[in-house]
Design a protein around this motif. Structure first.
Motif, PDB file in Angstrom:
ATOM      1  N   ARG A  22     -17.866 -36.112  21.558  1.00 41.74           N
ATOM      2  CA  ARG A  22     -17.057 -36.270  20.345  1.00 41.74           C
ATOM      3  C   ARG A  22     -17.783 -35.727  19.123  1.00 41.74           C
ATOM      4  O   ARG A  22     -17.156 -35.123  18.245  1.00 41.74           O
ATOM      5  CB  ARG A  22     -16.702 -37.750  20.131  1.00 41.74           C
ATOM      6  CG  ARG A  22     -16.071 -38.427  21.332  1.00 41.74           C
ATOM      7  CD  ARG A  22     -14.711 -37.891  21.669  1.00 41.74           C
ATOM      8  NE  ARG A  22     -14.271 -38.347  22.985  1.00 41.74           N
ATOM      9  CZ  ARG A  22     -13.019 -38.400  23.388  1.00 41.74           C
ATOM     10  NH1 ARG A  22     -12.052 -38.016  22.574  1.00 41.74           N
ATOM     11  NH2 ARG A  22     -12.708 -38.797  24.609  1.00 41.74           N
ATOM     12  N   LEU A  23     -19.098 -35.930  19.053  1.00 39.28           N
ATOM     13  CA  LEU A  23     -19.863 -35.372  17.941  1.00 39.28           C
ATOM     14  C   LEU A  23     -19.815 -33.850  17.947  1.00 39.28           C
ATOM     15  O   LEU A  23     -19.747 -33.211  16.882  1.00 39.28           O
ATOM     16  CB  LEU A  23     -21.316 -35.857  17.999  1.00 39.28           C
ATOM     17  CG  LEU A  23     -21.561 -37.315  17.590  1.00 39.28           C
ATOM     18  CD1 LEU A  23     -23.015 -37.696  17.837  1.00 39.28           C
ATOM     19  CD2 LEU A  23     -21.201 -37.520  16.111  1.00 39.28           C
ATOM     20  N   SER A  24     -19.845 -33.246  19.134  1.00 42.47           N
ATOM     21  CA  SER A  24     -19.772 -31.785  19.209  1.00 42.47           C
ATOM     22  C   SER A  24     -18.416 -31.285  18.730  1.00 42.47           C
ATOM     23  O   SER A  24     -18.322 -30.248  18.073  1.00 42.47           O
ATOM     24  CB  SER A  24     -20.044 -31.322  20.646  1.00 42.47           C
ATOM     25  OG  SER A  24     -18.958 -31.650  21.504  1.00 42.47           O
ATOM     26  N   TRP A  25     -17.339 -32.039  19.039  1.00 41.65           N
ATOM     27  CA  TRP A  25     -16.016 -31.641  18.559  1.00 41.65           C
ATOM     28  C   TRP A  25     -15.930 -31.762  17.040  1.00 41.65           C
ATOM     29  O   TRP A  25     -15.375 -30.886  16.371  1.00 41.65           O
ATOM     30  CB  TRP A  25     -14.936 -32.522  19.198  1.00 41.65           C
ATOM     31  CG  TRP A  25     -14.769 -32.299  20.669  1.00 41.65           C
ATOM     32  CD1 TRP A  25     -15.352 -31.321  21.424  1.00 41.65           C
ATOM     33  CD2 TRP A  25     -13.971 -33.083  21.568  1.00 41.65           C
ATOM     34  NE1 TRP A  25     -14.973 -31.439  22.740  1.00 41.65           N
ATOM     35  CE2 TRP A  25     -14.123 -32.506  22.858  1.00 41.65           C
ATOM     36  CE3 TRP A  25     -13.154 -34.192  21.411  1.00 41.65           C
ATOM     37  CZ2 TRP A  25     -13.470 -33.023  23.973  1.00 41.65           C
ATOM     38  CZ3 TRP A  25     -12.506 -34.711  22.533  1.00 41.65           C
ATOM     39  CH2 TRP A  25     -12.664 -34.126  23.792  1.00 41.65           C
ATOM     40  N   ILE A  26     -16.486 -32.855  16.501  1.00 45.17           N
ATOM     41  CA  ILE A  26     -16.460 -33.050  15.047  1.00 45.17           C
ATOM     42  C   ILE A  26     -17.256 -31.953  14.351  1.00 45.17           C
ATOM     43  O   ILE A  26     -16.892 -31.484  13.258  1.00 45.17           O
ATOM     44  CB  ILE A  26     -17.019 -34.440  14.697  1.00 45.17           C
ATOM     45  CG1 ILE A  26     -16.085 -35.538  15.237  1.00 45.17           C
ATOM     46  CG2 ILE A  26     -17.200 -34.598  13.191  1.00 45.17           C
ATOM     47  CD1 ILE A  26     -16.644 -36.941  15.120  1.00 45.17           C
ATOM     48  N   ALA A  27     -18.333 -31.503  14.992  1.00 42.03           N
ATOM     49  CA  ALA A  27     -19.183 -30.457  14.406  1.00 42.03           C
ATOM     50  C   ALA A  27     -18.580 -29.059  14.548  1.00 42.03           C
ATOM     51  O   ALA A  27     -19.130 -28.097  13.983  1.00 42.03           O
ATOM     52  CB  ALA A  27     -20.558 -30.491  15.053  1.00 42.03           C
ATOM     53  N   GLY A  28     -17.488 -28.930  15.279  1.00 40.16           N
ATOM     54  CA  GLY A  28     -16.842 -27.624  15.400  1.00 40.16           C
ATOM     55  C   GLY A  28     -16.792 -27.060  16.804  1.00 40.16           C
ATOM     56  O   GLY A  28     -16.108 -26.058  17.041  1.00 40.16           O
ATOM     57  N   GLY A  29     -17.519 -27.642  17.739  1.00 35.54           N
ATOM     58  CA  GLY A  29     -17.465 -27.168  19.116  1.00 35.54           C
ATOM     59  C   GLY A  29     -16.160 -27.580  19.779  1.00 35.54           C
ATOM     60  O   GLY A  29     -15.514 -28.543  19.366  1.00 35.54           O
ATOM     61  N   ARG A  30     -15.774 -26.845  20.798  1.00 37.30           N
ATOM     62  CA  ARG A  30     -14.509 -27.158  21.480  1.00 37.30           C
ATOM     63  C   ARG A  30     -14.679 -27.215  22.994  1.00 37.30           C
ATOM     64  O   ARG A  30     -13.700 -27.110  23.725  1.00 37.30           O
ATOM     65  CB  ARG A  30     -13.446 -26.113  21.100  1.00 37.30           C
ATOM     66  CG  ARG A  30     -13.019 -26.159  19.641  1.00 37.30           C
ATOM     67  CD  ARG A  30     -12.328 -27.475  19.323  1.00 37.30           C
ATOM     68  NE  ARG A  30     -11.931 -27.561  17.927  1.00 37.30           N
ATOM     69  CZ  ARG A  30     -12.648 -28.146  16.987  1.00 37.30           C
ATOM     70  NH1 ARG A  30     -13.819 -28.712  17.309  1.00 37.30           N
ATOM     71  NH2 ARG A  30     -12.227 -28.196  15.736  1.00 37.30           N
ATOM     72  N   CYS A  36      -3.414 -28.969  24.364  1.00 39.06           N
ATOM     73  CA  CYS A  36      -2.174 -28.915  25.137  1.00 39.06           C
ATOM     74  C   CYS A  36      -1.318 -30.158  24.887  1.00 39.06           C
ATOM     75  O   CYS A  36      -1.836 -31.263  24.733  1.00 39.06           O
ATOM     76  CB  CYS A  36      -2.473 -28.805  26.633  1.00 39.06           C
ATOM     77  SG  CYS A  36      -3.116 -27.203  27.158  1.00 39.06           S
ATOM     78  N   ASP A  37      -0.028 -29.935  24.886  1.00 44.38           N
ATOM     79  CA  ASP A  37       0.939 -31.022  24.910  1.00 44.38           C
ATOM     80  C   ASP A  37       1.313 -31.227  26.369  1.00 44.38           C
ATOM     81  O   ASP A  37       1.786 -30.309  27.031  1.00 44.38           O
ATOM     82  CB  ASP A  37       2.165 -30.646  24.086  1.00 44.38           C
ATOM     83  CG  ASP A  37       3.233 -31.737  24.090  1.00 44.38           C
ATOM     84  OD1 ASP A  37       3.042 -32.754  24.773  1.00 44.38           O
ATOM     85  OD2 ASP A  37       4.249 -31.550  23.399  1.00 44.38           O
ATOM     86  N   ASP A  52      -9.705 -23.499  20.809  1.00 38.82           N
ATOM     87  CA  ASP A  52     -10.733 -22.886  19.961  1.00 38.82           C
ATOM     88  C   ASP A  52     -10.210 -22.569  18.563  1.00 38.82           C
ATOM     89  O   ASP A  52     -11.002 -22.368  17.639  1.00 38.82           O
ATOM     90  CB  ASP A  52     -11.255 -21.601  20.614  1.00 38.82           C
ATOM     91  CG  ASP A  52     -12.000 -21.877  21.903  1.00 38.82           C
ATOM     92  OD1 ASP A  52     -12.502 -23.011  22.052  1.00 38.82           O
ATOM     93  OD2 ASP A  52     -12.071 -20.983  22.766  1.00 38.82           O
ATOM     94  N   GLN A  53      -8.893 -22.496  18.406  1.00 41.84           N
ATOM     95  CA  GLN A  53      -8.321 -22.187  17.091  1.00 41.84           C
ATOM     96  C   GLN A  53      -8.010 -23.444  16.269  1.00 41.84           C
ATOM     97  O   GLN A  53      -7.563 -23.347  15.134  1.00 41.84           O
ATOM     98  CB  GLN A  53      -7.029 -21.377  17.257  1.00 41.84           C
ATOM     99  CG  GLN A  53      -7.246 -19.893  17.567  1.00 41.84           C
ATOM    100  CD  GLN A  53      -7.787 -19.661  18.956  1.00 41.84           C
ATOM    101  OE1 GLN A  53      -7.243 -20.190  19.929  1.00 41.84           O
ATOM    102  NE2 GLN A  53      -8.861 -18.898  19.066  1.00 41.84           N
ATOM    103  N   VAL A  54      -8.249 -24.621  16.845  1.00 46.09           N
ATOM    104  CA  VAL A  54      -7.996 -25.868  16.113  1.00 46.09           C
ATOM    105  C   VAL A  54      -9.090 -26.073  15.077  1.00 46.09           C
ATOM    106  O   VAL A  54     -10.275 -26.164  15.415  1.00 46.09           O
ATOM    107  CB  VAL A  54      -7.951 -27.070  17.084  1.00 46.09           C
ATOM    108  CG1 VAL A  54      -7.800 -28.373  16.319  1.00 46.09           C
ATOM    109  CG2 VAL A  54      -6.805 -26.899  18.070  1.00 46.09           C
TER     110      VAL A  54
END
Length: 326
Positions: A22-30, A36-37, A52-54
């Motif tokens: 989760r920290l990696s996502w917050i920092a910009g990693g994906r 997906c829905d 990656d475009q989020v």
């Protein structure tokens, strides 16, 4: 190493992994993130549907989830007389978020080559593993319950409804879906059946037909001894009382979900008929689709009533123990 320490280590590994992710996502990693829905995976779900475009991760997947896992970390480290009950609640939450029954459908479909969001599946498999680890920890730290001889029978009407809850998915779900897998247009048009055959593999079709009725058999635990006490042969769990929340929360959630889905779906269906989007001729031709909504409604009501019977029986058991120790 004791069983309690094993589960505590497993829980710690799960929490640390989720916090780092989760920290990696917050920092910009994906890595491992998906946009997906689940109702519309698009053409390329394996890539996370443009993850990656989020630009910013939603709160629930980022800071909100991070806060939840920090709370779980504190729960692992902080011994307390309420730890067993609270840990059970954490386990149930993780298991519900994992939506495990859906994995029975998605994984066979993905293996068969159907477009699949593997990032979502991987994340939910991790949640499932974490829920199992926390359930094991809750069992290890919790007190042993009363002896199996103290089984409290549920009311007779609850037993009858439990049998209904088992029969409805078999008759109303497994039978028609089994016929569709065999190519029999039972209650639907041949055109719709052919379209479904093109979208699903045989393995996925069999899983869709068989898994819900098998899962429905678990409702029998609400009216039998193994729903109140773990069998003696279960390693590390035998002889312990089944926490009420472990049975009531999942069963109650399933009942509410099935009834709510059925009622809302009936509303949508009625709206289409009244607006002329769907004619009565189409309804008659595809009557099995509407009948499935009745199956969900009956299934949900039966599970809910059976759960109420379980609550009444176990409440008497708990009150009796308090009276003896008071």
């Amino acid at each position: 190493m004791s069983l309690r320490r094993v589960f505590a280590v497993a829980c710690a590994v799960f929490v640390v992994g989720e916090v780092v992710l989760r920290l990696s996502w917050i920092a910009g990693g994906r890595w491992g993130y998906t946009a997906c829905d689940r109702t519309d995976l698009g053409d390329h779900p394996v890539g996370g549907c443009g993850a990656d475009q989020v630009a910013a991760v939603p709160f629930a997947a980022g800071w909100g989830a991070l806060g939840l896992f920090v709370v779980l970390a504190v729960l692992i480290a902080y011994p307390d007389r309420w730890k067993g009950a609270v840990t059970w609640i954490a386990a149930v939450i993780l298991l519900v978020l994992a939506f495990p029954l859906h994995l029975f459908f998605e994984i066979p479909a993905g293996v068969a080559g159907h477009p699949t969001d593997w990032r979502d599946i991987g994340g939910r498999v991790a949640l499932l593993a974490g829920g199992i680890a926390f359930a094991g920890l809750a069992n290890a730290v919790g007190p042993r319950g009363p002896a199996p001889t103290e089984f409290r029978p549920v009311p007779g009407w609850a037993r009858h409804w439990a049998h209904v809850a088992v029969a409805v998915p078999i008759v109303g779900w497994a039978v028609p879906h089994g016929l569709w897998v065999l190519g029999v247009p039972f209650g639907i048009s041949e055109q719709k059946l052919g379209s479904a055959d093109g979208d699903l593999s045989n393995a996925t079709g069999v899983a869709i037909a068989v898994v819900p009725p098998l899962a429905g058999l678990l409702v029998l635990g609400l009216v039998q001894r193994w729903g109140q006490h773990f069998p003696r042969w279960v390693p590390g769990w035998g002889g312990r009382r089944v926490p009420r929340l472990l049975a009531v929360l999942p069963a109650g959630t399933v009942a509410i979900t099935l009834v709510t889905y059925s009622v809302l779906s009936f509303g949508v269906f009625a709206g289409k008929v009244l607006d002329g989007e769907q004619s009565w001729a189409q309804v008659r031709e595809g009557w099995a689709t509407v009948a499935t909504l009745l199956v969900f409604l009956g299934w949900g009501v039966a599970v809910g009533v059976t759960t109420a019977g379980y609550v009444m029986a176990t409440r008497r058991s708990v009150n009796g123990q308090q009276a003896r120790t008071g």
